[in-house]
Design a protein around this motif. Structure first.
Motif, PDB file in Angstrom:
ATOM      1  N   LEU A  31      11.732   1.768 -13.771  1.00 52.08           N
ATOM      2  CA  LEU A  31      11.619   1.879 -12.310  1.00 52.08           C
ATOM      3  C   LEU A  31      12.278   0.690 -11.611  1.00 52.08           C
ATOM      4  N   ALA A  32      12.118  -0.505 -12.231  1.00 53.18           N
ATOM      5  CA  ALA A  32      12.735  -1.684 -11.634  1.00 53.18           C
ATOM      6  C   ALA A  32      14.248  -1.553 -11.669  1.00 53.18           C
TER       7      ALA A  32
ATOM      8  N   VAL B 160      15.879   1.196 -11.411  1.00 49.34           N
ATOM      9  CA  VAL B 160      16.243   2.105 -10.314  1.00 49.34           C
ATOM     10  C   VAL B 160      16.440   1.303  -9.031  1.00 49.34           C
ATOM     11  N   ALA B 161      15.615   0.253  -8.884  1.00 51.29           N
ATOM     12  CA  ALA B 161      15.713  -0.584  -7.686  1.00 51.29           C
ATOM     13  C   ALA B 161      16.833  -1.618  -7.807  1.00 51.29           C
TER      14      ALA B 161
ATOM     15  N   ILE C  72     -10.226   0.008 -12.761  1.00 50.38           N
ATOM     16  CA  ILE C  72      -9.201  -0.084 -13.803  1.00 50.38           C
ATOM     17  C   ILE C  72      -9.587  -1.169 -14.803  1.00 50.38           C
TER      18      ILE C  72
ATOM     19  N   VAL D 184      12.648  -6.154  -5.970  1.00 50.01           N
ATOM     20  CA  VAL D 184      12.082  -4.843  -6.283  1.00 50.01           C
ATOM     21  C   VAL D 184      10.831  -4.687  -5.409  1.00 50.01           C
ATOM     22  N   PRO D 185      10.560  -3.494  -4.852  1.00 52.22           N
ATOM     23  CA  PRO D 185       9.352  -3.353  -4.031  1.00 52.22           C
ATOM     24  C   PRO D 185       8.077  -3.737  -4.794  1.00 52.22           C
TER      25      PRO D 185
ATOM     26  N   TYR E 123       5.190  -2.653  -4.819  1.00 52.03           N
ATOM     27  CA  TYR E 123       4.278  -1.581  -5.246  1.00 52.03           C
ATOM     28  C   TYR E 123       4.410  -1.284  -6.736  1.00 52.03           C
ATOM     29  N   LEU E 124       5.418  -1.884  -7.377  1.00 50.13           N
ATOM     30  CA  LEU E 124       5.589  -1.696  -8.816  1.00 50.13           C
ATOM     31  C   LEU E 124       4.332  -2.122  -9.578  1.00 50.13           C
TER      32      LEU E 124
ATOM     33  N   ASP F 202       1.218  -1.821  -8.673  1.00 53.48           N
ATOM     34  CA  ASP F 202       0.232  -0.738  -8.635  1.00 53.48           C
ATOM     35  C   ASP F 202       0.630   0.411  -9.550  1.00 53.48           C
ATOM     36  N   ILE F 203       1.946   0.702  -9.590  1.00 52.47           N
ATOM     37  CA  ILE F 203       2.395   1.767 -10.490  1.00 52.47           C
ATOM     38  C   ILE F 203       2.084   1.380 -11.934  1.00 52.47           C
TER      39      ILE F 203
ATOM     40  N   LEU G  48      -0.279  -0.553 -13.026  1.00 50.71           N
ATOM     41  CA  LEU G  48      -1.710  -0.460 -13.292  1.00 50.71           C
ATOM     42  C   LEU G  48      -2.154   0.983 -13.470  1.00 50.71           C
ATOM     43  N   ALA G  49      -1.647   1.861 -12.593  1.00 51.97           N
ATOM     44  CA  ALA G  49      -2.029   3.270 -12.698  1.00 51.97           C
ATOM     45  C   ALA G  49      -1.558   3.835 -14.037  1.00 51.97           C
TER      46      ALA G  49
ATOM     47  N   LEU H 191      -3.645   2.431 -16.838  1.00 52.73           N
ATOM     48  CA  LEU H 191      -4.975   3.058 -16.852  1.00 52.73           C
ATOM     49  C   LEU H 191      -4.921   4.425 -17.543  1.00 52.73           C
TER      50      LEU H 191
END
Lengths: 314, 349
Positions: B32-33, B35-36, B284, B319-320, B322-323, B325-326, B328-329, B332
Motif C-alpha cells: 500500500l505504501a 501505491v503511495a 485490538i 504516505v497518508p 491512515y496506513l 490503522d490499516i 492494525l485492522a 487483527l
C-alpha cells in the motif's frame, strides 16, 4: 413554531424520509446478514467505504447509477472478507466485524488521501436531484413528503418490498431464514450452509454500502470524514426494533428519522435554543437504546444468530 | 471444507500461522505504501526506526502504549467473560472527566492524598458508566455491543457540552478545553529527564493485578467459566449475572484509569481529542494478547510502536498516516485467523 405545527408540515416529513433512506438500505443489509445467522458489525465501516466509493466514481466521470453500483461492489468486497472469516472459519463475529469496520474506514481514508492529497474542501459532484412523481406528488402533505424525493430514495422503498418478497416467498429466502434458525436442518437437505450464509453477508454488505453512498450522492454532494457518524450502529438497533422483519424495520427507520428531523427543528426554535445543542444530538442515540430496551423482551431473535456452523460437528 | 480440532499441536503449528499473519500484514502495508509512491522495501525499516530508533521515539511509544494497556486490559477482562464492552472510549473519558473536575483546584490536598483519590474516583466513574449497559443486559437482555457503542457517542457529546459550558477554561482562548489540573494532581515522571510518567507504572501494576485476579481468585475462575459456557456455569451454581456485573465494573474501571493517567500524567487538561480512539484500539490490543493481561503489555507496546512508527514513516516517505490503522485492522483479522489455525486444521470434503 410549535412542535405540533412542525409535525404537519410537508418539509418536515420530506426531511424525515430523506434522513431515513440511508438507514433503510443499511438496516435491510444488516437484517439479511442476521437472518442468515451472521451479526455484521462491519456495517459502520462498510457505509463509510460505500459513501466514498460511489462519490469518487461519479467524481471521476461515471454516471450516478454506475456510482451506486461501484459503491455496492466495494461493500460486497468487504462483505466477502467478513463472510470468509466468520462463516467457513467461524471466527468471532464481534471481533471480525469491528476489524472490518476499522479496515474499511482506514482504507477509505487512505484512498481519499491518495486520490486528493492536497484538498481541504472535498469537491462536489452533481448529485441525484428530486424527481416529482406525476399525480402522486400533488397529494397534499403526502405528495411532497413521499413522492418528491430523489430516485435513490424510491429505490430504498422498492428494495424493502423486494427483500420482503424474496425472504418470505421464494426458496432462496426460505434457505436464508433457515440457515439463521437451524443450519443443521439445511445441511441435512443437502444445501451448503456456508454458501448461503456467505451469499447473505455479501449481498447485505452491498446494501449497507448503498446506504453510505446515499449520503454522498443524494443527501449531500460531497464526502466528509466522520459523515456516517454512528449510523451503522443505529441500524443494528433498528434491526432489533423491527424484530428482523423488513416491513417493521422500514417503519422503525422512518419513525427514528422523523424523531431526528424533529430534534433538528426544535433545536432552532426559541425553546430549543435554551439547551446546549449537544443535548439534541444525543437524542437519536438515546432513542436507539430505549428502542432496544422496549423491544428486547418481544424480540424473535434468529435462533442461530452468532452461532458458527461446522459440518461434522454434532 | 470443515474444521477439525488438532489434539496436540506441534510448536511449529502454534508459531508458524501467527508469524505468517504478521508477515502478511507487513507485506500488505509495504504494498500500500508503494501505491503511495514509497519504496516498499524501506517501509518496515522506517516503521521500526520511527518507533524504537531514538530515545525520543521510545519515550513516545511508551507514552502511547500506556493508555492502550488500560483499555486493552478493559477489553481483555470483559471479553474473557464474553461481555462485549466496546465502550472503553467513553469510560476512558469518564475517568479523565472526574480527574479534571476534582483536580483543577476544587481540592487543595497534597499530592500523596490527592492522586490516589483521583484514581479511585476515576475507577468509580468508569465502572458506573459501564454498569448501565451491564444491567440492561442482565435485566432486559439488551445486547451490550450496541449499547456500549452508542454510549461512546452520547458520552463524547456530553464531554463536548461540558467543555463548551461549565468546564470551559476561561484562559483557553475560546477553545473547548478544560483548565489544567493543579501541580499536586500531576503524576510525576519515573526517571528525571524522560517523559515517561508514573501512569506507565500504574498500567503495569494494573496488568499484574488483573493477572492475579484472573488466575488466583474465585472471581477470575467464575469469569472464565461464564465466558466458556454460560449455561454450564449457571448449572454449576455460579451467579452468572452477578459475575457479569462484576466483570463490567472491573472493565469500566480499568478503562477509566487510563483516562486518569492521560490527564494526570501526560496532557494535564481535558480536550475532545484526548483519545484518538484508544478505547477501540484497546480491543485490538486485547485480541492480539489472546486476552492475557501480561500479553496486553506486550501487545500495547507493539500497537503503539506501529502507531508511532507508521506516523514517522508516513512523514518520511510521504504516505497518508491512515496506513497505521490499516496495518492494525489487517493484523487483527489475520492474527485472529492464525490463532484459529493453530488449533484447527482445514479439511476438504
Amino acid at each position: 413554531m410549535d412542535i405540533i405545527e412542525i409535525l404537519f408540515t410537508a418539509s418536515f416529513w420530506a426531511a424525515a424520509i430523506r434522513i431515513a433512506t440511508p438507514l433503510i438500505f443499511a438496516t435491510l443489509g444488516e437484517l439479511i446478514c442476521e437472518r442468515a445467522g451472521v451479526l455484521n458489525l462491519g456495517i459502520e465501516g462498510i457505509m463509510v467505504a460505500g459513501a466514498f466509493a460511489g462519490w469518487m466514481a461519479v467524481y471521476s466521470g461515471t454516471g450516478l447509477w454506475v456510482g451506486v453500483a461501484v459503491a455496492m461492489g466495494v461493500g460486497m468486497l468487504f462483505g466477502l472478507v467478513h463472510a470468509l472469516l466468520t462463516v467457513p472459519f467461524g471466527l468471532s463475529q464481534h471481533v471480525v466485524g469491528l476489524g472490518v469496520t476499522l479496515l474499511a474506514t482506514s482504507s477509505t481514508y487512505y484512498a481519499y488521501r491518495l486520490a486528493l492529497p492536497e484538498v481541504t474542501n472535498p469537491p462536489k459532484i452533481a448529485a441525484f436531484q428530486p424527481y416529482e412523481i406525476p399525480v402522486l406528488s400533488e397529494i397534499p402533505l403526502l405528495g411532497p413528503a413521499l413522492f418528491s424525493q430523489t430516485p435513490f430514495t424510491y429505490l430504498a422503498f422498492v428494495l424493502v418490498a423486494v427483500v420482503a418478497l424474496v425472504l418470505y416467498r421464494t426458496p432462496v429466502g426460505l434457505a436464508v431464514r433457515a440457515v439463521g434458525e437451524n443450519p443443521a436442518a439445511v445441511a441435512a437437505q443437502g444445501l451448503s450452509v456456508t454458501a448461503i450464509r456467505m451469499g447473505a453477508v455479501i449481498v447485505g454488505s452491498g446494501f449497507m454500502a448503498m446506504g453510505g453512498a446515499f449520503l454522498t450522492m443524494s443527501a449531500f454532494d460531497s464526502f466528509f470524514f466522520e459523515m456516517v457518524n454512528g449510523r451503522g450502529w443505529i441500524c443494528i438497533a433498528l434491526v432489533v426494533f423491527g424484530s428482523w422483519r423488513p416491513g417493521k424495520a422500514l417503519l422503525g427507520a422512518i419513525l427514528f428519522a422523523a424523531f431526528d428531523a424533529l430534534q433538528i427543528r426544535v433545536q432552532q426554535t426559541g425553546f430549543g435554543a435554551e439547551f446546549p445543542y449537544q443535548i439534541f444530538l444525543m437524542m437519536p442515540y438515546f432513542l436507539s437504546i430505549l428502542a432496544l430496551v422496549a423491544m428486547s423482551r418481544r424480540a424473535e431473535v434468529p435462533a442461530a444468530l452468532m452461532v458458527p456452523f461446522n459440518k461434522g460437528e454434532r | 471444507m470443515r474444521l477439525e480440532p488438532i489434539r496436540n499441536p506441534s510448536v511449529a503449528r502454534r508459531v508458524v500461522p501467527i508469524g505468517l499473519a504478521l508477515g502478511a500484514t507487513i507485506a500488505i502495508a509495504s504494498l500500500l505504501a508503494s501505491v503511495a509512491g514509497a519504496n516498499p522495501f524501506s517501509v518496515l525499516g522506517l516503521i521500526l526506526k520511527g518507533a524504537f530508533g531514538s530515545k525520543f521515539a521510545i519515550v513516545e511509544t511508551f507514552n502511547r502504549a500506556t493508555p492502550l494497556i488500560f483499555t486493552g486490559l478493559a477489553a481483555a477482562v470483559a471479553f474473557r467473560a464474553k461481555f462485549w464492552n466496546i465502550g472503553a472510549e467513553a469510560q476512558l473519558y469518564a475517568g479523565a472527566l472526574t480527574t479534571v473536575v476534582l483536580g483543577t483546584g476544587l481540592l487543595a490536598w497534597p499530592s500523596f492524598a490527592l492522586l490516589p483519590l483521583l484514581a479511585f474516583v476515576a475507577i468509580l466513574a468508569g465502572a458506573l458508566l459501564l454498569l448501565v449497559p451491564a444491567v440492561l443486559k442482565t435485566r432486559f437482555g439488551v445486547d451490550e455491543v450496541v449499547t456500549t457503542l452508542l454510549f461512546n457517542f452520547i458520552f463524547l457529546l456530553f464531554i463536548s457540552m461540558l467543555l463548551e459550558g461549565p468546564l470551559k477554561d476561561p484562559m483557553g482562548m475560546g477553545w473547548p478545553k478544560s483548565a489544567r489540573v493543579v501541580a499536586e494532581a500531576r503524576l510525576p515522571r519515573i526517571f528525571e529527564g524522560l517523559r515517561v510518567h508514573w501512569g506507565f507504572a500504574l498500567a503495569l501494576i494494573s496488568a499484574f493485578v488483573v493477572w492475579i485476579i484472573q488466575t488466583r481468585s474465585t472471581l477470575g475462575f467464575e469469569m472464565r467459566a461464564v465466558g466458556l459456557n454460560k449455561d454450564a456455569a449457571a448449572f454449576a451454581g455460579i451467579p452468572v449475572n452477578r459475575v457479569l456485573v462484576k466483570t463490567a465494573l472491573l472493565s469500566g474501571g480499568l478503562a477509566a484509569l487510563g483516562g486518569f493517567s492521560e490527564v494526570a500524567g501526560l496532557k494535564g487538561s481535558l480536550t475532545l481529542d484526548l483519545s484518538p480512539g484508544y478505547g477501540y484500539t484497546g480491543i485490538i490490543v486485547a485480541m492480539l494478547a489472546l486476552l492475557n493481561p501480561i500479553g496486553v503489555i506486550v501487545a500495547a507496546l507493539f500497537v503503539a510502536g506501529i502507531f508511532v512508527g507508521a506516523d514517522s514513516m508516513s512523514r518520511a516517505a510521504d504516505v497518508p498516516t491512515y496506513l497505521a490503522d490499516i496495518m492494525l485492522a489487517t493484523a487483527l483479522l489475520l492474527v485472529v485467523l492464525a490463532i484459529m489455525l493453530t488449533r484447527f486444521r482445514v479439511v476438504r470434503d
